[in-house]
Design a protein around this motif. Structure first.
Motif, short mmCIF file in Angstrom:
data_model
loop_
_atom_site.label_atom_id
_atom_site.label_comp_id
_atom_site.label_asym_id
_atom_site.label_seq_id
_atom_site.Cartn_x
_atom_site.Cartn_y
_atom_site.Cartn_z
N VAL A 173 -10.06 23.94 -18.18
CA VAL A 173 -11.02 25.20 -18.40
C VAL A 173 -11.70 25.52 -17.43
N THR A 174 -11.95 26.88 -17.27
CA THR A 174 -12.83 27.50 -16.17
C THR A 174 -13.92 28.43 -17.22
N VAL A 175 -15.04 28.14 -16.90
CA VAL A 175 -16.27 28.71 -17.58
C VAL A 175 -16.51 29.92 -16.70
N ASN A 176 -16.08 31.00 -17.35
CA ASN A 176 -16.25 32.35 -16.64
C ASN A 176 -17.75 32.76 -16.80
N ASP A 177 -18.48 32.45 -18.09
CA ASP A 177 -19.57 33.10 -18.15
C ASP A 177 -20.47 32.44 -19.31
N CYS A 178 -21.58 32.09 -18.87
CA CYS A 178 -22.29 31.19 -20.04
C CYS A 178 -23.83 31.15 -19.82
N PRO A 179 -24.33 32.54 -19.66
CA PRO A 179 -25.96 32.51 -19.49
C PRO A 179 -26.79 31.86 -20.53
N ALA A 180 -27.74 31.24 -20.11
CA ALA A 180 -28.67 30.58 -20.95
C ALA A 180 -29.66 31.70 -21.63
N ALA A 181 -29.95 31.44 -23.05
CA ALA A 181 -30.88 32.60 -23.67
C ALA A 181 -32.31 32.42 -23.26
N GLU A 182 -33.23 33.04 -23.66
CA GLU A 182 -34.41 32.88 -23.05
C GLU A 182 -35.33 31.43 -23.76
N VAL A 183 -34.92 31.32 -25.10
CA VAL A 183 -35.51 30.19 -25.75
C VAL A 183 -34.72 29.11 -26.24
N ILE A 184 -33.56 29.19 -26.63
CA ILE A 184 -32.80 28.24 -27.16
C ILE A 184 -31.18 28.57 -27.00
N GLY A 185 -30.42 27.66 -26.71
CA GLY A 185 -28.77 27.98 -26.72
C GLY A 185 -28.42 29.21 -25.77
N ILE A 186 -27.47 29.97 -25.95
CA ILE A 186 -26.84 30.75 -24.67
C ILE A 186 -26.57 32.08 -25.45
N ASP A 187 -26.61 33.20 -24.43
CA ASP A 187 -26.21 34.47 -24.82
C ASP A 187 -24.88 34.58 -25.47
N ARG A 188 -24.09 34.04 -24.60
CA ARG A 188 -22.52 34.30 -24.90
C ARG A 188 -21.91 33.13 -24.35
N ALA A 189 -20.51 33.25 -24.15
CA ALA A 189 -19.68 32.16 -23.48
C ALA A 189 -18.25 32.65 -23.51
N THR A 190 -17.91 32.77 -22.18
CA THR A 190 -16.41 32.98 -22.14
C THR A 190 -15.71 32.01 -21.21
N ILE A 191 -14.59 31.58 -21.84
CA ILE A 191 -13.94 30.71 -20.86
C ILE A 191 -12.36 30.86 -20.75
N THR A 192 -11.81 30.40 -19.89
CA THR A 192 -10.43 30.67 -19.54
C THR A 192 -9.83 29.11 -19.76
N VAL A 193 -8.72 29.01 -20.77
CA VAL A 193 -8.04 28.00 -21.02
C VAL A 193 -6.63 27.92 -20.41
N GLU A 194 -6.32 26.76 -19.68
CA GLU A 194 -4.87 26.99 -19.21
C GLU A 194 -4.14 25.38 -19.84
N GLY A 195 -3.18 25.67 -20.45
CA GLY A 195 -2.58 24.58 -20.88
C GLY A 195 -1.54 24.87 -21.71
N LYS A 196 -0.29 24.19 -22.29
CA LYS A 196 0.72 24.62 -22.94
C LYS A 196 0.44 24.65 -24.41
N ASN A 197 0.64 26.14 -24.78
CA ASN A 197 0.54 26.52 -26.12
C ASN A 197 -1.03 26.76 -26.29
N ALA A 198 -1.81 27.04 -25.29
CA ALA A 198 -3.52 27.26 -25.33
C ALA A 198 -3.66 28.32 -26.24
N PHE A 199 -3.00 29.60 -26.12
CA PHE A 199 -3.27 30.69 -26.97
C PHE A 199 -2.81 30.61 -28.21
N GLY A 200 -1.46 30.13 -28.58
CA GLY A 200 -1.02 29.83 -29.81
C GLY A 200 -1.91 28.93 -30.64
N MET A 201 -2.61 27.90 -30.08
CA MET A 201 -3.35 27.07 -30.77
C MET A 201 -4.58 27.56 -31.07
N LEU A 202 -5.28 28.24 -29.97
CA LEU A 202 -6.79 28.62 -30.17
C LEU A 202 -6.82 29.82 -31.01
#
Length: 380
Positions: free
Chosen positions: A161-190
């Motif tokens: 997994v490569t975390v491309n983007d995961c900025p923290a929100a101002e109070v709690i949690g995150i604003d969004r997250a984008t990850i790239t997943v490399e592995g057999k059947n990763a797109f088919g599964m996800l």
């Protein structure tokens, strides 16, 4: 935990079906063809093409070996059962046979699932994005919970997994997250995860401890293979750089290395801040942008966005694919397939998503029935 010759015979029958679905005879012929090509002089003169062929060769060999290993495992389990019977029901041998059968069932599940993946990109890598929906601060926290769940699931699967983007929100949690997943059947599964996810719990941000319902959306698109070209006019993009930040307010680094790429004609915005340099982050942004532009072109040409990431819906009430209920009872239930568990911690904390993902693909290929209309109405 016990097993029987009947149970092993059933596994053997399933394995025979999987072998037919995987077209192993064709793959054996393809292995011989690819091995001959790889031995030719000048094979590595075109490194990209050579790597693509070697990846195909590895995948074909992996499928062939997996079936051979499963057949050997069934044979070993049957031998253990026969020997246990001769020894008057030896408990150690019976336990060994049962353990082997359980492991075989998981392996055959994986192979069966892989045989259902017929999409152009199903066997490749994936880009997964999580965005908060209705629910305010709660939705940002829920986005972070889902992010951690998918990271756990990918680790269980042995995917990179490569975390491309995961900025923290101002109070709690995150604003969004984008990850790239490399592995057999990763797109088919996800791609089973694409859609709206609903959380019901006591709000950690509410002093009165009231129950809160919140939503987050998950988008899954394929990483495009090298042989698919998507042209992006440099004049059509705007590139901005800024300080990177991570979940919980921790700085990823102290330089302006984070990159935001805006595709002006479509309004698509991609941000990446995982890498240490602007160049690397821009390259990751462009990979994601090209995948999204390709998806957009498919939508325009075929009007079939469902084939890539499922239909678009508002990230809110009435559109969820799965509900995670932590209060007043404990349950995770997929509203498409009816698959459910009373142990949400195993799903959210440990990333135990296989029952839901396998259930979705069985349902989507017509190998299982979905929930009744009554169940769906009750859950909504």
């Amino acid at each position: 935990m016990t097993t029987s010759t009947e149970a092993l015979d059933a596994l053997n029958a399933r394995l025979a079906e999987v072998e037919a679905y995987l077209h192993l005879d064709e793959k054996r012929a393809r292995v011989a063809e690819l091995e001959a090509k790889s031995a030719e002089a000048g094979f590595w003169d075109n490194p990209d093409a050579a790597r693509t062929l070697m990846a195909e060769l590895s995948s074909c060999k992996e499928d062939i070996q997996a079936v051979a290993d499963a057949r050997e495992g069934i044979s070993d389990a049957l031998a253990a059962l026969e020997l246990a019977d001769e020894m008057g029901g030896d408990e150690e041998l019976l336990a060994e046979a049962a353990s082997t059968a359980q492991a075989l069932e998981r392996k055959i599940d994986d192979m069966e699932l892989s045989s259902w993946f017929t999409g152009e990109f199903d066997h490749g890598n994936a880009i997964l994005t999580i965005k908060p929906g209705q629910g305010g601060l709660e939705a940002q926290d829920w986005t972070f919970m889902l992010f951690k769940m998918y990271m756990k699931y990918c680790a269980r699967r042995g995917w990179k997994v490569t975390v491309n983007d995961c900025p923290a929100a101002e109070v709690i949690g995150i604003d969004r997250a984008t990850i790239t997943v490399e592995g057999k059947n990763a797109f088919g599964m996800l791609r089973a995860e694409a859609g709206v996810h609903r959380l019901v719990r006591i709000s950690p941000t509410d002093d009165k401890k009231r129950r809160q319902t919140t939503f987050a959306g998950v988008e899954v698109i394929p990483v495009l293979p090298d042989d698919i070209e998507v042209e992006v006019d440099p004049g059509d993009i705007r590139v901005d750089v800024y300080h990177a930040s991570g979940p919980g307010g921790q700085g990823v680094n102290t330089t302006d290395s984070a990159v935001r790429v805006t595709h002006i004609p479509t309004g698509i915005v991609v941000t990446c801040q995982n890498e240490r340099s602007q160049i690397q982050n821009k390259a990751a942004c462009m990979q994601i942008l090209k995948a999204r532009l390709y998806e957009l072109e498919l939508q325009k040409r075929e009007e079939a966005l469902d084939e890539i990431r499922g239909p678009k819906h508002t990230i809110g009430f009435g559109n969820q694919i799965r509900s995670y209920v932590l209060y007043p009872y404990q349950m995770v239930k997929d509203l498409r397939t009816g698959v459910e568990t009373g142990n949400p911690d195993a799903v959210l904390e440990d990333g135990d998503l296989d029952p839901f993902i396998f259930g979705y693909h069985r349902w989507a290929t017509g190998n299982a029935e979905g929930p009744s209309a009554e169940d769906t109405l009750l859950d909504e």
